[in-house]
Design a protein around this motif. Structure first.
Motif, PDB file in Angstrom:
ATOM      1  N   TYR A 176       0.830  -1.200   0.000  1.00 16.28           N
ATOM      2  CA  TYR A 176       0.000   0.000   0.000  1.00 16.28           C
ATOM      3  C   TYR A 176       0.869   1.258   0.000  1.00 16.28           C
ATOM      4  CZ  TYR A 176      -4.531  -2.269   0.598  1.00 16.28           C
ATOM      5  OH  TYR A 176      -5.677  -2.989   0.397  1.00 16.28           O
ATOM      6  N   SER A 211      -8.545   1.800  -8.299  1.00 16.73           N
ATOM      7  CA  SER A 211      -9.296   1.663  -7.051  1.00 16.73           C
ATOM      8  C   SER A 211      -9.619   0.203  -6.759  1.00 16.73           C
ATOM      9  CB  SER A 211     -10.585   2.489  -7.114  1.00 16.73           C
ATOM     10  OG  SER A 211     -11.458   1.984  -8.111  1.00 16.73           O
ATOM     11  N   ALA A 245      -6.249  -1.492  -5.903  1.00 14.17           N
ATOM     12  CA  ALA A 245      -5.705  -1.125  -4.600  1.00 14.17           C
ATOM     13  C   ALA A 245      -6.519  -1.681  -3.446  1.00 14.17           C
ATOM     14  CB  ALA A 245      -5.641   0.401  -4.472  1.00 14.17           C
ATOM     15  N   SER A 246      -7.704  -2.147  -3.702  1.00 18.30           N
ATOM     16  CA  SER A 246      -8.525  -2.713  -2.623  1.00 18.30           C
ATOM     17  C   SER A 246      -8.512  -4.234  -2.694  1.00 18.30           C
ATOM     18  CB  SER A 246      -9.950  -2.161  -2.712  1.00 18.30           C
ATOM     19  OG  SER A 246     -10.492  -2.372  -4.008  1.00 18.30           O
ATOM     20  N   ARG A 247      -9.368  -4.779  -3.522  1.00 22.92           N
ATOM     21  CA  ARG A 247      -9.463  -6.239  -3.624  1.00 22.92           C
ATOM     22  C   ARG A 247      -8.210  -6.849  -4.230  1.00 22.92           C
ATOM     23  NH1 ARG A 247     -14.028  -7.941  -7.525  1.00 22.92           N
ATOM     24  NH2 ARG A 247     -12.410  -7.393  -9.025  1.00 22.92           N
TER      25      ARG A 247
END
Length: 571
Positions: free
Chosen positions: A90, A114, A117-119
């Protein structure tokens, strides 16, 4: 996979990852070796004196306890390293995205990043914590057991070893055949997600136009394509699963037949054959799980490839010896710039003296917003140079350059926080009095007074809980608080109602006072008070001068001006 992981993370994480992999491998080897003690245990139990099995049973228990301890340590190490890698990923991704040119962050890329960077990051980093242990165990433990069988009986060991290259070949072949179907499945999933979002967002327009059924058909088609892609992906995996299962079953059958033959011939005892068959059966479960684990690893590898692509994107180069400008004049010097395959500017030259206002007008698609973006170095020019204070923007550090600009866009983005937090983005260390003064100058105080929670009002994601005019006032207050010497304005009143437009104009006038200004506007009345007007078309400045001069010439600007007055005359 490990090399890809380390390339994405950075080699500072190589040592803990290698230690964790070594510990997991050792654990898998100890697990396989512990099963070797089953042979003497069963030999003694089926022998003339079963009591002699006790020492071997104790040794087997100790080996299992040792394996359990190592498994605990390896799992713990996997979780700890996975958490460290997640945090590091991250940080690295965030730092890299912050260094990429602002022009890179298009709407499509923002959505893609997005999700990534999340899932995506969670899926990729879960390799160490959740997938590596079962994968290493499924590969190393059966090989260790085969070595144990070889040590007890070379014929049975060779028979078991013959299955290893077959299983490996099947896994490699399955991975290659699944690559295309996995990519298609991901693409169809992305398309279907976009259709769902589009369908939900377009409900007011679709219902007003009575075309709900037609658009539902488009959504239904995308979901049907996703279903077909998922079916093809499943069918592509089936040969690998069946092939691995048949290979394992064939190996076990061959060992059973060969063991019976050797036992009947007196070459090996019945207890040894039984123990080796137990060991062979222990190989089956991890080998059969390879297909499922392989699919998850392919998914993680695909995400790692996407992360690697983003991290390999080169940021705009920073000068090793940055220069700090002391003036606030602006200049485009013979600038040529391409956006993709389209030439936006062709040998464009333009100058704005410090403290003066330049208005840029022209037809849609002429490159007016791009001109502002080049000033703020969202992109670098192909040829020529953009100067701020007589210094090429490429020779100015990003922090110093951005500190020179206050930018107000047509589409204002607000963070999901309070109004005060969004205004303070202009200058986080500003005092409360300075924040209130900026709000008053932007006439944001009128909005705050009618909100129940005042300054503590949450604006929602992107400022969705405020109207367009209210968001624009927040943006102007933020720019006023920043107090930068250069102001860039991009169509700030084009979509506002008359009340908000008047309030925003008042705030804009206060923002522009005493500063170097470049404004882009479609409503030509907003540019009458500019010191200089540039008419942009076809990548060049086709007319320049003051408002009155350009009207007297009767050229392109005069035509635009007449068109802008036509609706008023008709009324």
């Amino acid at each position: 996979m490990i090399r890809m992981l380390l390339r994405v993370l950075g080699h500072q994480y190589a040592q803990p990852v290698r230690r964790t992999v070594a510990l997991m491998t050792t654990t898998a080897v100890v697990e396989g070796l512990s099963y070797a003690l089953l042979v003497p245990v069963l030999r003694e139990l089926f022998g003339s004196t079963p009591a002699n099995a006790w020492p071997w049973l104790i040794a087997f228990g100790a080996a299992v306890a040792c394996y359990a301890g190592l498994r605990y340590l390896s799992d713990l190490s996997g979780f700890r390293v996975g958490t460290t890698l997640l945090r590091g990923m991250y940080h690295r991704l965030g730092d890299h995205l912050a260094r990429l040119p602002l022009g890179w962050h298009s709407t499509g890329r923002v959505g893609e990043v997005s999700v990534l960077a999340s899932r995506g990051v969670l899926e990729a980093m879960s390799v160490i914590a959740h997938l590596l242990t079962p994968f290493i165990s499924a590969a190393v433990t059966p090989l260790t057991i085969v070595v144990v069988i070889l040590a007890y009986n070379w014929q049975l060991g060779l028979a078991a070893l013959a299955a290893a290259p077959l299983v490996a070949a099947i896994q490699v072949w399955t991975g290659r055949s699944m690559a295309a179907s996995d990519a298609e499945n991901a693409e169809r999933g992305h398309e279907a997600t976009g259709r769902v979002i589009e369908y939900l967002q377009a409900q007011p327009v679709l219902r007003a136009g009575g075309r709900t059924g037609e658009r539902f058909g488009m959504l239904d088609d995308s979901l049907r394509e996703l279903q077909r892609a998922s079916r093809r992906s499943t069918l592509s995996a089936l040969p690998g699963v069946v092939g691995t299962t048949l290979t394992v079953q064939a190996m076990f059958t061959a060992l059973l037949a060969l063991g019976a033959y050797l036992a009947l011939g007196g070459s090996i005892g019945t207890a040894e054959v039984l123990a080796i068959l137990v060991l062979a059966a222990r190989c089956a479960d991890p080998l059969l799980s390879l297909a499922d684990i392989g699919g998850k690893l392919r998914g993680a590898r695909a995400v790692l490839t996407q992360l690697d692509t983003v991290l390999r994107t080169e940021p705009l180069p920073e000068s090793r010896e940055p220069i700090q400008p002391v003036r606030h004049d602006l200049e485009f010097e013979s600038v040529t710039f391409h956006h993709g395959d389209r030439r936006v500017f062709d040998n464009l030259s333009l100058a704005v003296p410090a403290g003066q206002r330049l208005a840029v007008v022209g037809p849609s698609g002429a490159g007016k917003s791009t001109l502002l973006q080049l000033l703020a170095r969202f992109y670098d020019v192909d040829t020529g140079a953009v100067h701020v204070g007589g210094v090429d923007v490429r020779a100015i550090s990003t922090e110093v350059l951005m500190a020179r600009f206050a930018i107000v866009f047509q589409n204002v983005y607000l963070f999901d926080g309070t109004i005060e937090e969004n205004v303070r983005l202009g200058r986080p260390d500003a005092s409360g009095a300075e924040v209130r003064a900026a709000a008053a100058a932007a006439r944001l105080d009128e909005v705050i007074e009618r909100l129940p929670e005042g300054w503590a009002t949450t604006v929602g994601e992107g400022g969705a809980l405020l109207s367009g005019g209210e968001r624009q006032r927040v943006s102007i207050a933020r720019a006023l608080l920043k107090d930068a010497p250069i102001v860039l304005l991009d169509e700030v009143t084009s979509a506002l109602d008359p009340v908000n437009e008047a309030a925003v104009h008042e705030g804009i006038e206060r923002l522009m006072a005493g500063r170097t200004v470049v404004m882009v506007a479609h409503r030509l009345r907003t540019v009458q008070r500019a010191d200089h007007i540039a008419f942009l078309d076809g990548g060049r400045i086709v007319e320049e001068g003051s408002h009155d001069e350009l009207l007297r010439r009767g050229g392109r600007y005069a035509d635009f001006w007449e068109l802008s007055l036509t609706p008023v005359k008709s009324r």
